[in-house]
Write a protein that holds these residues in place. Structure first.
Motif, mmCIF file in Angstrom:
data_model
loop_
_atom_site.group_PDB
_atom_site.id
_atom_site.type_symbol
_atom_site.label_atom_id
_atom_site.label_comp_id
_atom_site.label_asym_id
_atom_site.label_seq_id
_atom_site.Cartn_x
_atom_site.Cartn_y
_atom_site.Cartn_z
ATOM 1 N N VAL A 42 -74.492 -57.935 -13.280
ATOM 2 C CA VAL A 42 -75.601 -57.789 -12.327
ATOM 3 C C VAL A 42 -76.174 -59.165 -11.971
ATOM 4 N N LEU A 43 -76.298 -60.039 -12.959
ATOM 5 C CA LEU A 43 -76.769 -61.397 -12.687
ATOM 6 C C LEU A 43 -75.866 -62.115 -11.684
ATOM 7 N N LEU A 44 -74.577 -61.751 -11.705
ATOM 8 C CA LEU A 44 -73.617 -62.387 -10.805
ATOM 9 C C LEU A 44 -73.523 -61.692 -9.453
ATOM 10 N N GLY A 45 -74.291 -60.620 -9.277
ATOM 11 C CA GLY A 45 -74.350 -59.973 -7.968
ATOM 12 C C GLY A 45 -73.699 -58.614 -7.878
ATOM 13 N N ALA A 46 -73.215 -58.074 -8.991
ATOM 14 C CA ALA A 46 -72.563 -56.764 -8.968
ATOM 15 C C ALA A 46 -73.595 -55.657 -9.100
ATOM 16 N N GLU A 47 -73.175 -54.453 -8.754
ATOM 17 C CA GLU A 47 -73.956 -53.271 -9.100
ATOM 18 C C GLU A 47 -73.758 -52.993 -10.588
ATOM 19 N N LYS A 48 -74.733 -52.372 -11.215
ATOM 20 C CA LYS A 48 -74.601 -52.041 -12.634
ATOM 21 C C LYS A 48 -73.414 -51.112 -12.836
ATOM 22 N N PHE A 49 -72.581 -51.412 -13.836
ATOM 23 C CA PHE A 49 -71.425 -50.575 -14.118
ATOM 24 C C PHE A 49 -71.903 -49.203 -14.573
ATOM 25 N N ARG A 50 -71.302 -48.147 -14.002
ATOM 26 C CA ARG A 50 -71.787 -46.795 -14.303
ATOM 27 C C ARG A 50 -70.731 -45.875 -14.866
ATOM 28 N N THR A 51 -69.490 -45.962 -14.408
ATOM 29 C CA THR A 51 -68.460 -45.041 -14.896
ATOM 30 C C THR A 51 -67.271 -45.832 -15.397
ATOM 31 N N ALA A 52 -66.557 -45.240 -16.350
ATOM 32 C CA ALA A 52 -65.412 -45.940 -16.923
ATOM 33 C C ALA A 52 -64.223 -45.951 -15.973
ATOM 34 N N GLU A 94 -76.677 -70.917 -1.619
ATOM 35 C CA GLU A 94 -77.687 -71.592 -2.431
ATOM 36 C C GLU A 94 -77.260 -71.609 -3.903
ATOM 37 N N ALA A 95 -77.572 -72.684 -4.576
ATOM 38 C CA ALA A 95 -77.318 -72.758 -6.013
ATOM 39 C C ALA A 95 -78.223 -71.760 -6.722
ATOM 40 N N PRO A 96 -77.750 -71.135 -7.799
ATOM 41 C CA PRO A 96 -78.570 -70.154 -8.515
ATOM 42 C C PRO A 96 -79.847 -70.785 -9.064
ATOM 43 N N THR A 97 -80.907 -69.985 -9.084
ATOM 44 C CA THR A 97 -82.160 -70.467 -9.662
ATOM 45 C C THR A 97 -82.311 -70.056 -11.123
ATOM 46 N N ASP A 98 -81.674 -68.947 -11.510
ATOM 47 C CA ASP A 98 -81.699 -68.529 -12.907
ATOM 48 C C ASP A 98 -80.860 -69.527 -13.709
ATOM 49 N N PRO A 99 -81.440 -70.152 -14.738
ATOM 50 C CA PRO A 99 -80.678 -71.158 -15.492
ATOM 51 C C PRO A 99 -79.417 -70.613 -16.141
ATOM 52 N N ALA A 100 -79.430 -69.337 -16.539
ATOM 53 C CA ALA A 100 -78.228 -68.752 -17.146
ATOM 54 C C ALA A 100 -77.115 -68.642 -16.113
ATOM 55 N N VAL A 101 -77.451 -68.192 -14.905
ATOM 56 C CA VAL A 101 -76.442 -68.085 -13.850
ATOM 57 C C VAL A 101 -75.979 -69.474 -13.430
ATOM 58 N N ALA A 165 -64.556 -63.412 -20.042
ATOM 59 C CA ALA A 165 -65.778 -62.612 -19.881
ATOM 60 C C ALA A 165 -66.679 -62.762 -21.103
ATOM 61 N N MET A 166 -66.075 -62.796 -22.288
ATOM 62 C CA MET A 166 -66.867 -63.006 -23.500
ATOM 63 C C MET A 166 -67.569 -64.361 -23.459
ATOM 64 N N THR A 167 -66.873 -65.372 -22.947
ATOM 65 C CA THR A 167 -67.505 -66.683 -22.790
ATOM 66 C C THR A 167 -68.710 -66.590 -21.874
ATOM 67 N N ASP A 168 -68.572 -65.872 -20.770
ATOM 68 C CA ASP A 168 -69.678 -65.743 -19.820
ATOM 69 C C ASP A 168 -70.877 -65.044 -20.456
ATOM 70 N N VAL A 169 -70.621 -63.993 -21.224
ATOM 71 C CA VAL A 169 -71.721 -63.294 -21.891
ATOM 72 C C VAL A 169 -72.384 -64.217 -22.911
ATOM 73 N N ARG A 170 -71.575 -64.955 -23.653
ATOM 74 C CA ARG A 170 -72.136 -65.867 -24.646
ATOM 75 C C ARG A 170 -72.963 -66.969 -23.980
ATOM 76 N N ILE A 171 -72.539 -67.426 -22.806
ATOM 77 C CA ILE A 171 -73.306 -68.450 -22.081
ATOM 78 C C ILE A 171 -74.688 -67.916 -21.736
ATOM 79 N N VAL A 172 -74.741 -66.674 -21.249
ATOM 80 C CA VAL A 172 -76.037 -66.088 -20.886
ATOM 81 C C VAL A 172 -76.904 -65.901 -22.134
ATOM 82 N N LEU A 173 -76.312 -65.359 -23.198
ATOM 83 C CA LEU A 173 -77.082 -65.175 -24.426
ATOM 84 C C LEU A 173 -77.562 -66.518 -24.973
ATOM 85 N N ALA A 174 -76.704 -67.538 -24.909
ATOM 86 C CA ALA A 174 -77.094 -68.860 -25.396
ATOM 87 C C ALA A 174 -78.274 -69.400 -24.598
ATOM 88 N N ASP A 175 -78.254 -69.178 -23.294
ATOM 89 C CA ASP A 175 -79.382 -69.644 -22.486
ATOM 90 C C ASP A 175 -80.668 -68.924 -22.874
#
Length: 268
Positions: A42-52, A94-101, A165-175
């Protein structure tokens, strides 16, 4: 019965199984990891995942297919490409304003004009690739198999994207946890170990990044540190299993392959 924490550590990591990598995670762990993967998308612009959905059509993974079959066809909605969501490459981005993104999508150059041009040309595709990897990881978490229903399987073809993808999640959590340096990381892990040894919470290092609040805020922080540590372990074991498979294949075929997901070994 032994130490439950030690048993979970033994079960958690990925191991190679035929053409897949499999980790065993309980329902709570899967739900937390899947929810965070969706939130990062969602932070990257997607809709929230809803179905498998029926994501896998080329893999012999009965457990995933069985879980998908529980869904009605009208629930299986393909997400549109990001180009269709209003990010055509012709427009400045535009460059993202959220530091995690911003850490997920950093500037490619110190020169502002070059950075803006690179972002204009690559932003949509990079976001789409990251979201696709996050969806693959989310889908695997939502469609476990095995006799106990706790086996999370990643195919060899999916593994590089899932590791990214795990790296991306860890980057956000680290931020969010304020991890900027190796020392920050060591302090956070020390916090986790202190919390595991003292459930009452005494003597926590308040010099971290959560402002020193106790109670619920501290509990939430510790939970996210635990998720960060678990995800780090999962990623490490996945990448290690991928490398072992590549080396084994290279030894069998007498030469290096193109990469962890390469297909060059069987050609000769």
């Amino acid at each position: 019965m032994g130490d439950p924490a030690a048993q979970r550590a033994l079960m958690r990591g990925f191991v190679a199984r035929q053409q897949e990598y499999v980790a065993r995670l309980d329902a709570d762990e899967r739900a937390v990891l899947a929810g965070i993967a969706s939130e990062v998308a969602v932070l990257l612009g997607a809709e929230k995942f809803r179905t498998a959905g029926r994501l896998r059509t080329d893999v012999g993974a009965p457990s995933h297919a069985d879980a998908s079959d529980e869904l009605d066809d009208d629930e299986l909605v393909e997400e549109p490409p990001l180009h269709a969501l209003g990010w055509p490459w012709q427009r400045p981005v535009e460059a993202p304003t959220d530091p995690a993104v911003r850490r997920l999508l950093p500037d490619a150059s110190d020169d502002p004009e070059q950075a803006a041009e690179f972002r204009r040309l690559t932003d949509a595709d990079l976001r789409a690739r990251k979201i696709a990897g996050l969806r693959t990881w989310w889908h695997a978490l939502r469609t476990p198999g095995g006799r106990q229903g706790d086996a999370v399987a990643i195919t060899a073809a999916e593994a590089p994207a899932v590791a990214a993808a795990m790296t991306d999640v860890r980057i956000v959590l680290a931020d969010r946890l304020g991890i900027r340096t190796d020392e920050d990381g060591e302090r956070v892990y020390a916090e986790l170990h202190a919390a595991s040894g003292h459930d009452a919470g005494g003597g926590r290092d308040g010099g971290g990044v959560d402002g020193g609040d106790g109670g619920e805020a501290a509990a939430v922080r510790r939970a996210f540190i635990g998720v960060y540590a678990m995800l780090s372990e999962l990623q490490e074991t996945l990448v290690t299993a991928m490398l072992v498979r590549v080396r084994s294949r290279d030894a069998t075929h007498g030469g290096p392959g193109p990469g962890p997901e390469g297909r060059g070994g069987s050609a000769g």
